[in-house]
Design a protein around this motif. Structure first.
Motif, PDB file in Angstrom:
ATOM      1  N   HIS A 117      11.906  48.259  74.270  1.00  0.00           N
ATOM      2  CA  HIS A 117      11.130  48.457  75.493  1.00  0.00           C
ATOM      3  C   HIS A 117      11.964  49.034  76.638  1.00  0.00           C
ATOM      4  N   VAL A 118      13.145  49.574  76.334  1.00  0.00           N
ATOM      5  CA  VAL A 118      14.010  50.090  77.391  1.00  0.00           C
ATOM      6  C   VAL A 118      13.313  51.229  78.130  1.00  0.00           C
ATOM      7  N   GLN A 119      13.472  51.260  79.454  1.00  0.00           N
ATOM      8  CA  GLN A 119      12.818  52.278  80.276  1.00  0.00           C
ATOM      9  C   GLN A 119      13.801  53.266  80.887  1.00  0.00           C
ATOM     10  N   GLY A 120      15.070  52.883  80.944  1.00  0.00           N
ATOM     11  CA  GLY A 120      16.075  53.781  81.488  1.00  0.00           C
ATOM     12  C   GLY A 120      16.889  54.422  80.382  1.00  0.00           C
ATOM     13  N   LYS A 121      17.840  55.252  80.780  1.00  0.00           N
ATOM     14  CA  LYS A 121      18.739  55.885  79.826  1.00  0.00           C
ATOM     15  C   LYS A 121      20.097  56.093  80.488  1.00  0.00           C
ATOM     16  N   ILE A 122      21.106  56.278  79.658  1.00  0.00           N
ATOM     17  CA  ILE A 122      22.452  56.528  80.159  1.00  0.00           C
ATOM     18  C   ILE A 122      22.685  58.031  80.147  1.00  0.00           C
ATOM     19  N   GLY A 123      22.670  58.637  81.326  1.00  0.00           N
ATOM     20  CA  GLY A 123      22.930  60.065  81.392  1.00  0.00           C
ATOM     21  C   GLY A 123      24.396  60.387  81.216  1.00  0.00           C
ATOM     22  N   SER A 124      25.272  59.520  81.769  1.00  0.00           N
ATOM     23  CA  SER A 124      26.704  59.780  81.721  1.00  0.00           C
ATOM     24  C   SER A 124      27.464  58.473  81.845  1.00  0.00           C
ATOM     25  N   VAL A 125      28.255  58.154  80.823  1.00  0.00           N
ATOM     26  CA  VAL A 125      29.115  56.977  80.906  1.00  0.00           C
ATOM     27  C   VAL A 125      30.159  57.173  82.002  1.00  0.00           C
ATOM     28  N   GLU A 126      30.612  58.415  82.189  1.00  0.00           N
ATOM     29  CA  GLU A 126      31.607  58.697  83.229  1.00  0.00           C
ATOM     30  C   GLU A 126      31.046  58.380  84.620  1.00  0.00           C
ATOM     31  N   ARG A 127      29.765  58.657  84.818  1.00  0.00           N
ATOM     32  CA  ARG A 127      29.153  58.335  86.116  1.00  0.00           C
ATOM     33  C   ARG A 127      29.106  56.830  86.335  1.00  0.00           C
ATOM     34  N   LEU A 128      28.762  56.080  85.271  1.00  0.00           N
ATOM     35  CA  LEU A 128      28.754  54.627  85.399  1.00  0.00           C
ATOM     36  C   LEU A 128      30.161  54.095  85.659  1.00  0.00           C
ATOM     37  N   GLN A 129      31.172  54.693  85.003  1.00  0.00           N
ATOM     38  CA  GLN A 129      32.544  54.247  85.219  1.00  0.00           C
ATOM     39  C   GLN A 129      32.976  54.513  86.656  1.00  0.00           C
ATOM     40  N   ALA A 130      32.570  55.648  87.220  1.00  0.00           N
ATOM     41  CA  ALA A 130      32.871  55.932  88.620  1.00  0.00           C
ATOM     42  C   ALA A 130      32.207  54.913  89.541  1.00  0.00           C
ATOM     43  N   ASN A 131      30.992  54.500  89.195  1.00  0.00           N
ATOM     44  CA  ASN A 131      30.287  53.464  89.952  1.00  0.00           C
ATOM     45  C   ASN A 131      31.049  52.142  89.888  1.00  0.00           C
ATOM     46  N   VAL A 132      31.604  51.836  88.712  1.00  0.00           N
ATOM     47  CA  VAL A 132      32.422  50.633  88.532  1.00  0.00           C
ATOM     48  C   VAL A 132      33.639  50.675  89.448  1.00  0.00           C
ATOM     49  N   VAL A 133      34.327  51.807  89.480  1.00  0.00           N
ATOM     50  CA  VAL A 133      35.527  51.944  90.317  1.00  0.00           C
ATOM     51  C   VAL A 133      35.182  51.772  91.791  1.00  0.00           C
ATOM     52  N   GLU A 134      34.080  52.381  92.216  1.00  0.00           N
ATOM     53  CA  GLU A 134      33.665  52.255  93.620  1.00  0.00           C
ATOM     54  C   GLU A 134      33.369  50.800  93.978  1.00  0.00           C
ATOM     55  N   ILE A 141      38.389  43.891  93.641  1.00  0.00           N
ATOM     56  CA  ILE A 141      38.718  43.654  92.231  1.00  0.00           C
ATOM     57  C   ILE A 141      39.842  44.584  91.797  1.00  0.00           C
ATOM     58  N   LEU A 142      40.792  44.038  91.023  1.00  0.00           N
ATOM     59  CA  LEU A 142      41.938  44.828  90.567  1.00  0.00           C
ATOM     60  C   LEU A 142      41.815  45.268  89.114  1.00  0.00           C
ATOM     61  N   ALA A 143      41.216  44.448  88.255  1.00  0.00           N
ATOM     62  CA  ALA A 143      41.043  44.791  86.848  1.00  0.00           C
ATOM     63  C   ALA A 143      39.738  45.573  86.697  1.00  0.00           C
ATOM     64  N   ILE A 144      39.833  46.834  86.307  1.00  0.00           N
ATOM     65  CA  ILE A 144      38.663  47.707  86.253  1.00  0.00           C
ATOM     66  C   ILE A 144      37.895  47.476  84.948  1.00  0.00           C
ATOM     67  N   PRO A 145      36.637  47.044  85.027  1.00  0.00           N
ATOM     68  CA  PRO A 145      35.848  46.863  83.799  1.00  0.00           C
ATOM     69  C   PRO A 145      35.666  48.171  83.039  1.00  0.00           C
ATOM     70  N   GLN A 146      35.560  48.065  81.746  1.00  0.00           N
ATOM     71  CA  GLN A 146      35.351  49.222  80.873  1.00  0.00           C
ATOM     72  C   GLN A 146      33.865  49.400  80.601  1.00  0.00           C
ATOM     73  N   VAL A 147      33.381  50.641  80.722  1.00  0.00           N
ATOM     74  CA  VAL A 147      32.003  50.967  80.357  1.00  0.00           C
ATOM     75  C   VAL A 147      32.021  51.614  78.975  1.00  0.00           C
ATOM     76  N   ARG A 148      31.260  51.083  78.042  1.00  0.00           N
ATOM     77  CA  ARG A 148      31.230  51.582  76.677  1.00  0.00           C
ATOM     78  C   ARG A 148      30.017  52.468  76.431  1.00  0.00           C
ATOM     79  N   GLU A 149      30.076  53.213  75.354  1.00  0.00           N
ATOM     80  CA  GLU A 149      28.961  54.074  74.976  1.00  0.00           C
ATOM     81  C   GLU A 149      27.760  53.217  74.569  1.00  0.00           C
ATOM     82  N   PRO A 150      26.535  53.674  74.844  1.00  0.00           N
ATOM     83  CA  PRO A 150      25.331  52.899  74.483  1.00  0.00           C
ATOM     84  C   PRO A 150      25.225  52.688  72.979  1.00  0.00           C
TER      85      PRO A 150
END
Length: 245
Positions: A117-134, A141-150
């Motif tokens: 039933h998912v309604q969204g999609k992952i356009g770019s893992v790199e974009r999510l990782q940039a969001n994590v860094v921001e 936070i000092l330890a940067i979480p890792q974003v994995r491929e869907p």
């Protein structure tokens, strides 16, 4: 040691050590010089997710260059968080919020999961990782979480290590209090799974309920949006059996 929220923080890729300067990238130059309007001699905090946090001085050797020189370590590098956050992608604006809050709440790995039933999609893992860094820059936070491929939910579960318990939010639970189920968990390696806006399908619920390494929890008497449920679940897990305890 808590973060210093009075000073501007910047994530960098360079290795950090005392008096070993490095040049700001063009994006960092624009941010420091044009957005923040910092001047020669200004001090900021820098971190790279590996070497702790450092107080650093800015120097402008030319009008188009900034040299960043770490002076002293202000916080040592902590161990990476071992909490995995598994989430069904949401629509873009709400997914940005979801990722930011997961970082703030101490997730160490962010794993997008494709459900029926998912309604969204992952356009770019790199974009999510940039969001994590921001988010890490903003909340200390000092330890940067890792974003994995869907991954599809079924594929994820088929390869899942049995010694890492998955806690999933079950809106069809017969109870309202998540604490008894959480307090019965003995594993230290944990993952939290939050479903899509439409909830898990009955097939997915049956699949999850049939796995010995999965624990279902309720989230109280009210129906929560997926992004709200994620924050509530992360908070209750961290308080009951996570790093708040």
């Amino acid at each position: 040691m808590r973060a210093n929220y009075r000073m501007q923080r910047l994530h960098v890729e360079a290795d950090l050590s005392s008096q070993q300067g490095f040049e700001a990238t063009s994006e960092q130059f624009n941010y420091l010089a044009n957005v923040l309007r910092l001047e020669d001699g200004a001090e900021i905090l820098v971190f790279n997710g590996r070497d702790g946090e450092w107080r650093a001085t800015l120097r402008f050797p030319t009008r188009k260059r900034i040299l960043i020189t770490p002076a002293e370590e202000t916080r040592p590098q902590p161990a990476d968080s071992d909490l995995h956050f598994l989430f069904a992608p949401l629509k873009v604006g709400r997914m940005d919020y979801l990722v930011q809050k997961a970082v703030e709440m101490g997730a160490g790995v962010l794993q997008p999961v494709m459900t029926q039933h998912v309604q969204g999609k992952i356009g770019s893992v790199e974009r999510l990782q940039a969001n994590v860094v921001e988010a890490a820059e903003q909340c200390g936070i000092l330890a940067i979480p890792q974003v994995r491929e869907p991954l599809k939910l079924k594929d994820l579960l088929e390869r899942w290590p049995a010694d890492r318990r998955i806690i999933y939010c079950d809106e069809d639970s017969a109870t309202q209090n998540p604490l008894p189920a959480l307090q019965s968990i003995r594993e230290r390696s944990l993952a939290l799974l939050v479903g899509p806006e439409g909830g898990f399908s009955e097939e997915e619920r049956q699949l999850l309920r049939g796995l010995a390494f999965v624990t279902a929890i309720p989230l109280g008497p009210r129906i929560l949006r997926a992004d709200t449920a994620a924050v509530a679940a992360l908070a209750v897990v961290q308080a009951a059996i996570g790093d708040w305890n």
